[in-house]
Design a protein around this motif. Structure first.
Motif, short mmCIF file in Angstrom:
data_model
loop_
_atom_site.label_atom_id
_atom_site.label_comp_id
_atom_site.label_asym_id
_atom_site.label_seq_id
_atom_site.Cartn_x
_atom_site.Cartn_y
_atom_site.Cartn_z
N HIS A 9 0.71 -1.06 -0.16
CA HIS A 9 0.34 0.02 -0.43
C HIS A 9 0.89 1.28 -0.02
N LEU A 76 -10.69 3.91 -7.40
CA LEU A 76 -10.86 4.39 -6.90
C LEU A 76 -12.22 5.57 -6.56
N LYS A 133 -15.63 -5.60 -8.07
CA LYS A 133 -14.99 -5.22 -6.80
C LYS A 133 -13.73 -5.26 -5.89
N GLY A 138 -11.20 1.08 -2.57
CA GLY A 138 -11.50 1.58 -1.24
C GLY A 138 -12.09 2.95 -1.60
N SER A 170 -17.94 0.14 5.16
CA SER A 170 -17.10 -0.99 4.57
C SER A 170 -17.65 -3.09 4.35
N VAL A 175 -16.32 -3.11 0.23
CA VAL A 175 -14.69 -2.59 0.29
C VAL A 175 -14.38 -1.58 1.24
N PRO A 176 -12.67 -1.23 1.22
CA PRO A 176 -12.65 -0.43 2.33
C PRO A 176 -13.43 0.90 2.33
N VAL A 177 -13.93 1.52 3.04
CA VAL A 177 -13.99 3.16 3.46
C VAL A 177 -13.75 4.16 4.15
N TYR A 178 -13.44 4.83 3.85
CA TYR A 178 -12.86 5.69 4.82
C TYR A 178 -13.35 7.53 4.67
N VAL A 385 -8.02 7.58 -0.08
CA VAL A 385 -8.32 6.18 0.35
C VAL A 385 -6.34 5.46 0.40
N ASN A 388 -4.76 6.43 3.41
CA ASN A 388 -5.32 5.29 4.85
C ASN A 388 -4.73 4.23 4.61
N LEU A 389 -4.85 4.08 3.40
CA LEU A 389 -4.30 2.23 2.70
C LEU A 389 -2.96 2.20 3.62
#
Length: 404
Positions: A9, A76, A133, A138, A170, A175-178, A385, A388-389
Motif C-alpha cells: 500500500h 477509487l 469489487k 476503497g 465498509s 470494500v474499505p471505506v474512509y 483512500v 489511509n491504506l
C-alpha cells in the motif's frame, strides 16, 4: 502478511502521487532497501498491477527504467458531500473518471435515512460502472461536520453518533471505506495536486454552504486532537444576532456562506436593486441552481452580484488575517464550490488581509485561487483512500461495531 500488505500500500501511495518512479526513487520514498523494493516491484509486475513505463530522462549515465501502476489495475470511489448535495466519481489510478460524475440531492440535516441513502447511491454507482469489487481499492468520503476520521464517526449529521459510519459502509459495500471532514480533504487535494503543491504551511479556505478550513502544517494535514480543527465558519465575528447552523450567533458563516449570498441576492432583488443578469425570480428552490446563477452573473460582470461577493470576500479576509497572525502560513488558497466564481474573491480577501495584518507577517504570505475549484473535494476523497491504506496500522473498519 500484514507487513507485506503495508509495503504494498505504501508503494501504491507513492505511485499515485508521483505517477511513475524508478526503483531507486521508490526505494527512497518508502524507506526500504533497493533489493527489497526490487523484489516487491517484481511481485507487483507478476500480479499485473505494475508495468514498466519507459526510461528516466538522461543525466549523463545509464537511464533507469521507470515504473507505474496500470491505470485499470485498480479504481477509487470518491464521494464529495455537503449538507445538501452528494457527488460520486469513480476514477482509475491516474485520477481519470471512468464515467460522468453522478450528483444526488441528499440533505443531511434532520434526515434519519441519510446513511442508508448514501449506501444505496454508492452501491448503484459501483454497479453501474461494471468494475469488479476486487479492483475497487476503497471508497473515500468527504462530508461536513465534526468527524473522527480514525473511528469513522460523524458527530454532526448522522444518528447513533457513537457508531462507525465507515465501518457500517465498509461492511455493507464489501470494500474499505474512509471518511473525513470535507475541508480537510479539500486541503489534501490542494496540497497534493493543486495550488498548494510543494508548500509546507498552507491554509485552504473551503468556500461553500459554510466556510471551512483545511490546515497543512509542516507538510502534514493537521486535524487537531480530536479531528475537529478548522471550524473557521464558527468564529464569532459579527454582532448581527443571526443564528448560525451551529446554534450560536454572529459566526463568520452568517454573513459569508454561499447560502447567505443567495439569500442577500434575493432580498436585494425584492428591494428593486439593479442586477443585469439575475432574474427577479431567480430563486428556483434548488440552492445548487441558484448558486450557478450567481456564478454566471458574476462572470458576466453583474455589478450587484460582484458587490455581494466582494463584501463576503472582505469579511472572509478579516478571518484570514486572524489565521495569518496565528499560523504564519506561506500560502492561503481559496478553494471549494465558491471558487467557481473565480478571482472576484481574491481582491477583497487581499484588501482585508493588508488592512488587518501586521505587515511583516503578511509580507511573506500569498493568497491564491484554487486550480482545482469544485473538483477539489472529489480529488481529495480519492486521495483519502491511499492516505489511509498506507498508514502504519491497517484499520479493520468492517470488524468494528456498525450501525444497525
Amino acid at each position: 502478511m500484514q507487513k507485506r500488505l503495508l509495503y504494498k500500500h505504501a508503494i501504491f501511495r507513492e505511485f499515485y502521487y508521483a505517477g511513475s518512479l524508478s526503483c531507486a526513487e521508490l526505494s527512497s520514498r518508502i524507506g526500504k532497501s533497493i533489493p527489497l523494493t526490487t523484489q516487491m516491484l517484481n511481485n507487483l509486475i507478476e500480479e499485473g498491477v505494475v508495468e514498466e513505463n519507459g526510461l528516466a530522462p538522461s543525466n549523463g549515465g545509464r537511464r533507469p527504467a521507470m515504473y507505474a501502476v496500470k491505470p485499470d489495475a485498480m479504481y477509487l470511489v470518491a464521494v464529495a458531500m455537503d449538507q445538501l448535495i452528494t457527488r460520486i466519481a469513480i476514477v482509475d489510478f491516474h485520477n481519470r473518471p471512468v464515467s460522468a460524475v453522478a450528483q444526488h440531492e441528499l440533505p443531511l440535516a434532520n434526515n434519519p435515512n441519510a446513511l442508508q441513502q448514501l449506501k444505496t447511491i454508492i452501491e448503484q454507482a459501483i454497479k453501474k460502472s461494471k468494475i469488479p469489487k476486487k479492483k475497487v481499492l476503497g471508497v473515500g468520503i468527504g462530508m461536513p461536520g465534526f468527524i473522527d476520521a480514525l473511528q469513522g464517526i460523524n458527530y454532526s449529521f448522522f444518528p447513533n453518533e457513537s457508531k462507525s459510519i465507515a465501518g457500517y459502509l465498509s461492511h455493507a459495500l464489501g470494500v474499505p471505506v474512509y471518511i473525513d471532514n470535507d475541508s480537510s480533504i479539500v486541503a489534501l487535494a490542494e496540497h497534493r495536486f493543486g495550488a498548494a503543491a510543494g508548500t509546507r504551511n498552507t491554509m485552504v479556505v473551503n468556500l461553500g454552504w459554510g466556510v471551512g478550513l483545511g490546515l497543512i502544517l509542516n507538510n502534514q494535514l493537521y486535524r487537531g486532537e480530536n479531528g475537529f480543527a478548522g471550524e473557521f465558519s464558527h468564529i464569532p465575528f459579527f454582532n448581527n444576532n443571526k443564528v448560525c447552523s451551529c446554534g450560536k450567533r454572529g459566526c463568520l458563516e452568517t454573513e459569508t456562506s454561499l447560502k447567505v449570498i443567495i439569500e442577500k441576492a434575493e432580498q436585494g432583488l425584492k428591494r428593486k436593486s439593479t442586477a443585469a443578469f439575475l432574474k427577479k425570480d431567480f430563486r428556483t428552490g434548488s440552492v445548487e441552481q441558484d448558486w450557478q446563477a450567481i456564478v454566471k452573473a458574476a462572470q458576466m460582470g453583474d455589478e450587484y452580484v460582484v458587490k455581494l461577493l466582494t463584501a463576503a470576500g472582505y469579511d472572509i479576509g478579516r478571518g484570514v488575517a486572524v489565521l495569518i497572525h496565528l499560523f504564519n502560513p506561506e500560502l492561503i488558497v481559496l478553494s471549494g464550490r465558491g471558487a467557481q466564481a473565480g478571482r472576484i474573491w481574491q481582491a477583497p480577501v487581499l484588501q482585508a488581509v493588508n488592512e488587518h495584518c501586521i505587515p511583516r507577517l503578511v509580507g511573506n504570505t500569498l493568497v491564491k485561487m484554487s486550480t482545482l475549484g469544485h473538483k477539489a473535494e472529489l480529488i481529495g476523497a480519492a486521495a483519502l483512500v491511499l492516505e489511509n491504506l498506507s498508514r502504519s496500522k491497517i484499520k479493520e473498519t468492517a470488524k468494528k461495531v456498525v450501525l444497525q
